[in-house]
Design an enzyme around this catalytic site. Structure first.
Site, PDB file in Angstrom:
ATOM      1  N   LYS A  43       5.904  -3.464  -5.361  1.00 12.73           N
ATOM      2  CA  LYS A  43       7.326  -3.135  -5.339  1.00 12.73           C
ATOM      3  C   LYS A  43       7.937  -3.409  -3.967  1.00 12.73           C
ATOM      4  O   LYS A  43       9.007  -3.965  -3.857  1.00 12.73           O
ATOM      5  CB  LYS A  43       7.505  -1.664  -5.705  1.00 12.73           C
ATOM      6  CG  LYS A  43       8.961  -1.198  -5.770  1.00 12.73           C
ATOM      7  CD  LYS A  43       9.673  -1.804  -6.950  1.00 12.73           C
ATOM      8  CE  LYS A  43      11.071  -1.251  -7.131  1.00 12.73           C
ATOM      9  NZ  LYS A  43      11.814  -2.017  -8.138  1.00 12.73           N
ATOM     10  N   LYS A  72      12.441 -12.496 -14.043  1.00 14.24           N
ATOM     11  CA  LYS A  72      12.061 -11.322 -14.819  1.00 14.24           C
ATOM     12  C   LYS A  72      11.037 -11.683 -15.895  1.00 14.24           C
ATOM     13  O   LYS A  72      10.075 -10.951 -16.123  1.00 14.24           O
ATOM     14  CB  LYS A  72      13.302 -10.693 -15.473  1.00 14.24           C
ATOM     15  CG  LYS A  72      14.183  -9.941 -14.509  1.00 14.24           C
ATOM     16  CD  LYS A  72      13.477  -8.686 -13.999  1.00 14.24           C
ATOM     17  CE  LYS A  72      14.068  -8.237 -12.675  1.00 14.24           C
ATOM     18  NZ  LYS A  72      13.680  -9.054 -11.532  1.00 14.24           N
ATOM     19  N   GLU A  76       7.625 -12.401 -14.253  1.00 16.03           N
ATOM     20  CA  GLU A  76       7.056 -11.208 -13.628  1.00 16.03           C
ATOM     21  C   GLU A  76       6.324 -10.321 -14.623  1.00 16.03           C
ATOM     22  O   GLU A  76       5.228  -9.842 -14.350  1.00 16.03           O
ATOM     23  CB  GLU A  76       8.173 -10.371 -12.981  1.00 16.03           C
ATOM     24  CG  GLU A  76       8.603 -10.808 -11.611  1.00 16.03           C
ATOM     25  CD  GLU A  76       9.661  -9.881 -11.045  1.00 16.03           C
ATOM     26  OE1 GLU A  76       9.529  -9.500  -9.864  1.00 16.03           O
ATOM     27  OE2 GLU A  76      10.611  -9.518 -11.771  1.00 16.03           O
ATOM     28  N   ASN A 112      -1.162   1.743   6.084  1.00 15.57           N
ATOM     29  CA  ASN A 112      -0.301   0.791   5.387  1.00 15.57           C
ATOM     30  C   ASN A 112       0.197  -0.198   6.426  1.00 15.57           C
ATOM     31  O   ASN A 112       0.732   0.202   7.458  1.00 15.57           O
ATOM     32  CB  ASN A 112       0.875   1.533   4.733  1.00 15.57           C
ATOM     33  CG  ASN A 112       1.781   0.601   3.959  1.00 15.57           C
ATOM     34  OD1 ASN A 112       1.447  -0.539   3.708  1.00 15.57           O
ATOM     35  ND2 ASN A 112       2.942   1.112   3.571  1.00 15.57           N
ATOM     36  N   GLY A 113       0.022  -1.499   6.163  1.00 16.29           N
ATOM     37  CA  GLY A 113       0.456  -2.511   7.110  1.00 16.29           C
ATOM     38  C   GLY A 113      -0.663  -3.488   7.412  1.00 16.29           C
ATOM     39  O   GLY A 113      -1.660  -3.572   6.691  1.00 16.29           O
ATOM     40  N   ARG A 159       4.275   0.787  -6.321  1.00 14.00           N
ATOM     41  CA  ARG A 159       4.222  -0.115  -5.173  1.00 14.00           C
ATOM     42  C   ARG A 159       3.185  -1.224  -5.376  1.00 14.00           C
ATOM     43  O   ARG A 159       3.167  -2.205  -4.648  1.00 14.00           O
ATOM     44  CB  ARG A 159       3.901   0.670  -3.891  1.00 14.00           C
ATOM     45  CG  ARG A 159       4.968   1.659  -3.509  1.00 14.00           C
ATOM     46  CD  ARG A 159       4.516   2.537  -2.351  1.00 14.00           C
ATOM     47  NE  ARG A 159       4.487   1.829  -1.097  1.00 14.00           N
ATOM     48  CZ  ARG A 159       5.500   1.769  -0.232  1.00 14.00           C
ATOM     49  NH1 ARG A 159       6.639   2.366  -0.518  1.00 14.00           N
ATOM     50  NH2 ARG A 159       5.383   1.128   0.906  1.00 14.00           N
ATOM     51  N   CYS A 190       0.821  -1.204   0.000  1.00 14.67           N
ATOM     52  CA  CYS A 190       0.000   0.000   0.000  1.00 14.67           C
ATOM     53  C   CYS A 190       0.857   1.257   0.000  1.00 14.67           C
ATOM     54  O   CYS A 190       2.012   1.244   0.423  1.00 14.67           O
ATOM     55  CB  CYS A 190      -0.897   0.015   1.232  1.00 14.67           C
ATOM     56  SG  CYS A 190      -1.899  -1.459   1.439  1.00 14.67           S
ATOM     57  N   HIS A 244      16.891 -34.606 -14.150  1.00 15.07           N
ATOM     58  CA  HIS A 244      16.259 -35.205 -12.971  1.00 15.07           C
ATOM     59  C   HIS A 244      14.789 -34.776 -12.880  1.00 15.07           C
ATOM     60  O   HIS A 244      14.309 -34.353 -11.826  1.00 15.07           O
ATOM     61  CB  HIS A 244      17.013 -34.820 -11.705  1.00 15.07           C
ATOM     62  CG  HIS A 244      18.417 -35.319 -11.686  1.00 15.07           C
ATOM     63  ND1 HIS A 244      18.747 -36.639 -11.479  1.00 15.07           N
ATOM     64  CD2 HIS A 244      19.594 -34.677 -11.884  1.00 15.07           C
ATOM     65  CE1 HIS A 244      20.057 -36.790 -11.538  1.00 15.07           C
ATOM     66  NE2 HIS A 244      20.604 -35.613 -11.785  1.00 15.07           N
ATOM     67  N   TRP A 291      -3.346  -2.486  -1.596  1.00 16.78           N
ATOM     68  CA  TRP A 291      -3.002  -3.814  -2.108  1.00 16.78           C
ATOM     69  C   TRP A 291      -3.680  -4.786  -1.159  1.00 16.78           C
ATOM     70  O   TRP A 291      -3.278  -4.926  -0.014  1.00 16.78           O
ATOM     71  CB  TRP A 291      -1.492  -3.992  -2.122  1.00 16.78           C
ATOM     72  CG  TRP A 291      -0.996  -5.180  -2.884  1.00 16.78           C
ATOM     73  CD1 TRP A 291      -0.794  -5.272  -4.223  1.00 16.78           C
ATOM     74  CD2 TRP A 291      -0.609  -6.450  -2.336  1.00 16.78           C
ATOM     75  NE1 TRP A 291      -0.298  -6.511  -4.551  1.00 16.78           N
ATOM     76  CE2 TRP A 291      -0.174  -7.254  -3.417  1.00 16.78           C
ATOM     77  CE3 TRP A 291      -0.574  -6.981  -1.046  1.00 16.78           C
ATOM     78  CZ2 TRP A 291       0.274  -8.563  -3.248  1.00 16.78           C
ATOM     79  CZ3 TRP A 291      -0.126  -8.280  -0.872  1.00 16.78           C
ATOM     80  CH2 TRP A 291       0.287  -9.053  -1.960  1.00 16.78           C
ATOM     81  N   GLU A 329      17.341 -15.483 -11.885  1.00 23.32           N
ATOM     82  CA  GLU A 329      16.910 -14.093 -12.024  1.00 23.32           C
ATOM     83  C   GLU A 329      16.313 -13.837 -13.407  1.00 23.32           C
ATOM     84  O   GLU A 329      15.318 -13.125 -13.538  1.00 23.32           O
ATOM     85  CB  GLU A 329      18.092 -13.150 -11.764  1.00 23.32           C
ATOM     86  CG  GLU A 329      17.789 -11.679 -11.945  1.00 23.32           C
ATOM     87  CD  GLU A 329      16.736 -11.124 -10.992  1.00 23.32           C
ATOM     88  OE1 GLU A 329      16.231 -10.016 -11.251  1.00 23.32           O
ATOM     89  OE2 GLU A 329      16.403 -11.805  -9.991  1.00 23.32           O
TER      90      GLU A 329
END
Length: 579
Positions: free
Chosen positions: A574, A456, A459, A97-98, A27, A2, A475, A71, A452
């Protein structure tokens, strides 16, 4: 997660807050809302994007207001669950926020005392608690309420009965911007930068009162002074600068970012606990975790120091290291799991070091020592330049521990990064955009590079992508290989080269198209793969960097080709401030 923005001053508050909330879109959010003090508390809130509904909030009156991007954690994304929330009589407006962890018990108690709830959120309990505590002083009411809350919060509260904003913080970031006859409050500096560079970073347990003429800060109920700090980010840093997306701009900023971040750490500035640790544990999440894994390979190989890397979210379930240096890597400095992991390490008397990008962030208050990267603001949700800055700091740490044998390499690495920014990836993009799944493979330090690269791609393109140590494909994952499942292989001329060539031939035998990153002039590799992407012949540290940048660009161009919202991928945030 948030984002919150507050304003008190001479200007009409709503446009200032809308503009600030738009700066916080990176965010991640699913709804937004604004409340101002006009004829009472005036509220406008909607599910969806600010860009779609911002004009509906411009009618709000008053020069005091608060805003929020949500969010969802408690309750589905809709207009009712969007912040701000109010009490039974609409005397108090609140954004948060939280997470209030004990909200369910508080809500049961409040309902039993006759309070009526409209939303499914945890936040609404705070408005009703303030309603019970308020007599004639909003600051005192908030000070009485916060000890009842368990969990994390950055709170902004307004009431038409008082000309001020009351703010409170615990385990969630909150910055106060100091203007000329006006004050701003926000989750981070990005909404504040165009108004002022002077800021106060509230600490856990602080409650602040913002009027037009002054700010008062209390820790509990005791008055305290917090330093005014100058933030050297510029407004231009937060603009696209002619690029189609923030992500592309930030990828192109990486040569300078790497160079600046290398220079952020030298022998004199290196914390004593990091100069020659006997062993290291790295805790991080997401891309920061991958930076930690790459650092493990480099530190163990070069310095002979054993390194353990753990997901911060899992660290609390493992016996903590007894005496080693614990390094927490977090771009925002607010990643909840990383903060929790560092607290646990401290509880076992381990020395702790934080690597972060944000001055005044929570992690800098928790860790014994902090190294600040020099990445500047990063707006796109997908980490690019902040990831490269993390690697710069860790590579420089390896360099300093090993008596600076890589100084020349690192000081010139930005040139190689610059060289690969204009690589033609069109053939690779054409292959990837048609795929349902993509495998990324590497060995040694290039294994976490593959992780990584896959992160990307998934995402921002929404294509399923997985990174593997190349020897592990046989495997199990070999069963998934086909002509419709591309493999992206990172094959560099080190001691893993022979094994990688064998692995690539095995993948080709199963019909998978192979896209390979290798060193220019490698005819053997070019002959056996479908698409060969040549990279400059240079030091291993730099090969890691150039490989990563090419994989970022591949993900970016694939996502653009598929029409994705590159800077704000669905469901992601974010700064992950909840566990």
């Amino acid at each position: 997660m948030c984002g919150i923005v507050g304003y008190i001053g001479r200007k009409t508050a709503a446009p200032v807050i809308i503009n600030g909330l738009q700066k916080l879109e990176y965010r991640g959010y699913d709804s937004f809302g604004i409340a101002t003090i006009g004829s009472g508390i005036e509220i406008c809130k909607h599910a969806g994007r600010i860009s779609e509904n911002a004009r509906s909030a411009l009618h709000l009156n008053g020069t005091i207001g608060i805003g929020h991007t949500r969010w969802a954690t408690h309750g589905v994304p809709n207009d009712i669950n969007a912040h701000p929330h109010t009490d039974c009589k609409n005397r108090f407006g609140i954004v948060h926020n939280g997470i209030i962890e004990n909200y369910a018990e508080l809500k049961r108690q409040l309902i039993a005392r006759g309070h009526r709830f409209l939303s499914e959120t945890d936040t609404e309990v705070v408005a009703h608690l303030i309603e019970e505590e308020y007599t004639d002083n909003l600051l005192s009411a908030v000070q009485s309420v916060v000890p009842k809350l368990k969990g994390s919060y950055a709170l902004l509260v307004i009431s038409p009965e008082e000309q001020r904003i009351v703010a409170a913080r615990n385990a969630s970031p909150l910055v106060i911007g100091i203007g000329d006859g006006e004050y701003f409050a926000a989750s981070d500096m990005t909404p504040i930068l165009e108004h002022t560079e002077r800021a106060i970073f509230l600490e856990d347990g602080d409650v602040a009162s913002l009027s037009r003429t002054r700010i008062e800060i209390y820790h509990g109920k005791d008055p305290v002074d917090r330093p005014v700090e100058l933030v050297d980010w510029s407004v231009e840093d937060t603009k696209k600068g002619g690029f189609a997306h923030y992500m592309l701009k930030e990828i192109y900023e990486q040569p300078l970012t790497f160079y600046n971040s290398i220079r952020a750490l030298d022998k004199e500035a290196t914390p004593a606990i990091a100069k020659k640790p006997s062993s290291v544990a790295i805790v991080a999440c997401g891309s920061s975790y991958h930076a930690g894994l790459i650092s493990k390979y480099l530190m163990e190989e070069t310095c002979g120091i054993p390194v353990r890397v753990e997901f911060a979210s899992e660290f609390k379930y493992f016996p903590p290291p007894v005496s080693c240096l614990v390094i927490g890597i977090t771009q925002s400095g607010e990643t909840a799991d990383t903060l929790t992991a560092l607290k646990q390490a401290k509880s076992h008397n381990c020395p702790t070091l934080a690597i972060t990008n944000v001055l005044g962030s929570s992690v800098s208050r928790i860790a014994d020592t902090t190294i600040f990267m020099r990445a500047g603001p990063e707006i796109s949700v997908a980490a690019t330049k902040s990831f490269v800055a993390q690697l710069a700091v860790m590579m420089q740490m390896v360099n300093l521990i090993s008596n600076e044998q890589f100084t020349k390499v690192l000081l010139h690495a930005h040139r190689a990064i610059d060289d690969v920014l204009l690589k033609d990836l069109s053939d690779a993009v054409a292959t990837c955009k048609q795929a349902q799944s993509i495998f990324y493979v590497g060995r040694g330090a290039f294994y976490p590079v593959s992780l990584e690269g896959a992160l990307k791609m998934k995402e921002i393109s929404y294509i399923h992508a997985e990174g593997y140590a190349a020897g592990e494909l046989k495997h199990g994952p070999f069963a998934l290989l086909s002509k419709d499942t591309p493999v992206i292989a990172i094959c560099m001329p080190d001691d893993t080269y022979g094994a990688m060539i064998s692995n690539i031939k095995e993948m080709k035998a199963r019909g998978a198209p192979v896209i390979a990153l290798g060193i220019e002039g490698d005819g053997e590799l070019a002959d056996i793969v479908d698409i060969f992407i040549p990279l400059p012949k240079t030091h291993k540290f730099v090969q890691i960097l150039t490989s990563l940048v090419v994989l970022q660009l591949l993900a970016y161009h694939t996502a653009v080709a598929l029409g994705r919202d590159v800077d704000k991928p669905r469901n992601l945030a974010k700064s992950v401030t909840v566990e």
